[in-house]
Scaffold this motif. Structure first.
Motif, short mmCIF file in Angstrom:
data_model
loop_
_atom_site.label_atom_id
_atom_site.label_comp_id
_atom_site.label_asym_id
_atom_site.label_seq_id
_atom_site.Cartn_x
_atom_site.Cartn_y
_atom_site.Cartn_z
N ASP A 1 0.81 -1.22 0.00
CA ASP A 1 0.00 0.00 0.00
C ASP A 1 0.84 1.27 0.00
OD1 ASP A 1 -2.52 1.18 -0.18
OD2 ASP A 1 -2.68 1.47 1.99
N LEU A 2 1.97 1.23 -0.73
CA LEU A 2 2.82 2.41 -0.84
C LEU A 2 3.07 2.79 -2.30
CD1 LEU A 2 5.52 1.69 1.91
CD2 LEU A 2 3.70 3.40 2.02
N GLY A 3 2.31 2.22 -3.20
CA GLY A 3 2.53 2.47 -4.62
C GLY A 3 2.43 3.93 -5.00
N GLU A 4 1.51 4.65 -4.39
CA GLU A 4 1.32 6.06 -4.72
C GLU A 4 2.40 6.95 -4.12
OE1 GLU A 4 -2.59 7.24 -3.62
OE2 GLU A 4 -3.59 5.91 -5.08
N LYS A 5 3.22 6.39 -3.25
CA LYS A 5 4.29 7.17 -2.60
C LYS A 5 5.68 6.71 -3.04
CE LYS A 5 1.30 8.26 1.29
NZ LYS A 5 1.13 8.33 2.74
N ALA A 6 5.74 6.01 -4.17
CA ALA A 6 6.99 5.41 -4.63
C ALA A 6 8.09 6.44 -4.83
CB ALA A 6 6.75 4.65 -5.93
N ASP A 7 7.76 7.65 -5.28
CA ASP A 7 8.77 8.64 -5.62
C ASP A 7 9.08 9.62 -4.49
OD1 ASP A 7 9.05 7.58 -8.20
OD2 ASP A 7 7.27 8.66 -8.87
N ARG A 8 8.48 9.41 -3.34
CA ARG A 8 8.76 10.26 -2.18
C ARG A 8 10.00 9.74 -1.45
NH1 ARG A 8 2.93 11.51 0.78
NH2 ARG A 8 1.79 12.11 -1.12
N PRO A 9 10.74 10.63 -0.78
CA PRO A 9 11.83 10.13 0.07
C PRO A 9 11.26 9.35 1.25
CG PRO A 9 11.53 12.49 0.36
CD PRO A 9 10.65 12.10 -0.78
N ALA A 10 11.95 8.33 1.67
CA ALA A 10 11.45 7.49 2.77
C ALA A 10 11.25 8.30 4.04
CB ALA A 10 12.41 6.33 3.02
N GLU A 11 12.05 9.35 4.22
CA GLU A 11 11.92 10.16 5.44
C GLU A 11 10.59 10.89 5.51
OE1 GLU A 11 15.20 12.82 5.33
OE2 GLU A 11 14.56 13.83 3.50
N ALA A 12 9.87 11.01 4.38
CA ALA A 12 8.58 11.70 4.37
C ALA A 12 7.43 10.79 4.80
CB ALA A 12 8.29 12.25 2.97
N LEU A 13 7.69 9.51 4.98
CA LEU A 13 6.64 8.58 5.38
C LEU A 13 6.36 8.68 6.87
CD1 LEU A 13 7.75 5.32 3.50
CD2 LEU A 13 6.13 7.07 2.72
#
Length: 260
Positions: free
Chosen positions: A138-150
């Motif tokens: 359930d992270l497909g829409e956040k693939a291009d974000r830096p991990a620190e933004a999660l």
């Protein structure tokens, strides 16, 4: 069975952290529970080559025969098909969510692992695998974000995604719900259920509601020894387990602490 230990023992000086454990893991979700200091994380570290046992063996079934992996280094254990997550979130914070999983997939690919830091476009097969995994967690829409933004819960999902890279046979999850909100715990519970449908899963978890919901079987460590190994209802009703750990467990009430 896909993983087993025989007389697995780890001593730190005069302290026996894991004491002669015989354990078998099949195609199932098995939870490993016990009080703080019971030896759960040490046991995980022995299974994955982080620690060398004082005595005993760890063996892995590769589909044809049993292989002794007792002396394997962590990377050798991972290449064999045994992956894990950790108690403390362990991701590349400044890399994208996609890169975190793509790098893990490439590392599991063996020959391509030394080229892990090249641009993702150079490895279309690993990018496809990583995107499929991110959709699953359930992270497909956040693939291009830096991990620190999660969020913390999303980082836990990402760690599970990293563990899935390379399609291992066995996944060891070390307290995946630690620090996660109640809503996030529900999502992680569903995710563990989903993963256990096509992987052997060994789960260390203190949230007994999660343990009772996802487990086909529960093993109980106490002072380094395996004191019980049975289905969830039998474990819940065991006087010995109640005395050692559960202490009158009731659904919705936390049990134990946050560290193995």
């Amino acid at each position: 069975m896909v993983l087993r230990t025989r007389n697995l023992t780890k001593r730190f000086g005069g302290l026996v952290a894991v004491d002669g454990v015989d354990f078998d893991l099949g195609e199932e979700c098995c939870s490993l529970i016990g009080p703080n200091g019971a030896g759960k994380t040490t046991f995980f570290n022995l299974l994955t080559g982080v620690l060398e046992p004082t005595e005993g063996t760890v063996e892995y079934h590769d589909g044809d025969d049993w292989t002794d992996i007792t002396d394997h280094a962590p990377y050798e254990t991972a290449l064999s098909g045994i992956h894990r997550s950790y108690q403390i979130t362990n991701v590349f914070e400044t890399s994208t969510v996609l890169e975190n999983v793509r790098i893990a997939a490439q590392a599991a690919g063996g020959a391509d692992s030394w080229r892990a830091w090249r641009n993702v476009e150079a490895f279309p097969e690993y990018e496809r695998e990583a995107r499929d995994i991110l959709d699953r967690v359930d992270l497909g829409e956040k693939a291009d974000r830096p991990a620190e933004a999660l969020s913390h819960g999303e980082k836990r999902n990402l760690e599970v995604g990293i563990a899935l890279a390379g399609d291992p046979d066995v996944i060891l999850l070390d307290e995946p719900t630690a620090g996660v909100s109640s809503d996030g715990i529900d999502d992680l519970t569903d995710l563990v259920d989903d993963i256990a449908a096509d992987h052997a899963v060994l789960l260390v978890e203190h949230n007994m509601d999660v343990v009772m919901e996802v487990s086909d079987r529960i093993a109980v460590l106490h002072q380094g020894s395996l004191i019980a190994d049975d289905d969830p209802m039998a474990i819940r009703n065991s006087d010995r387990v109640q005395e050692a750990y559960l202490g009158g467990y009731e659904a919705g009430r936390p049990t134990g602490g946050e560290h193995a």
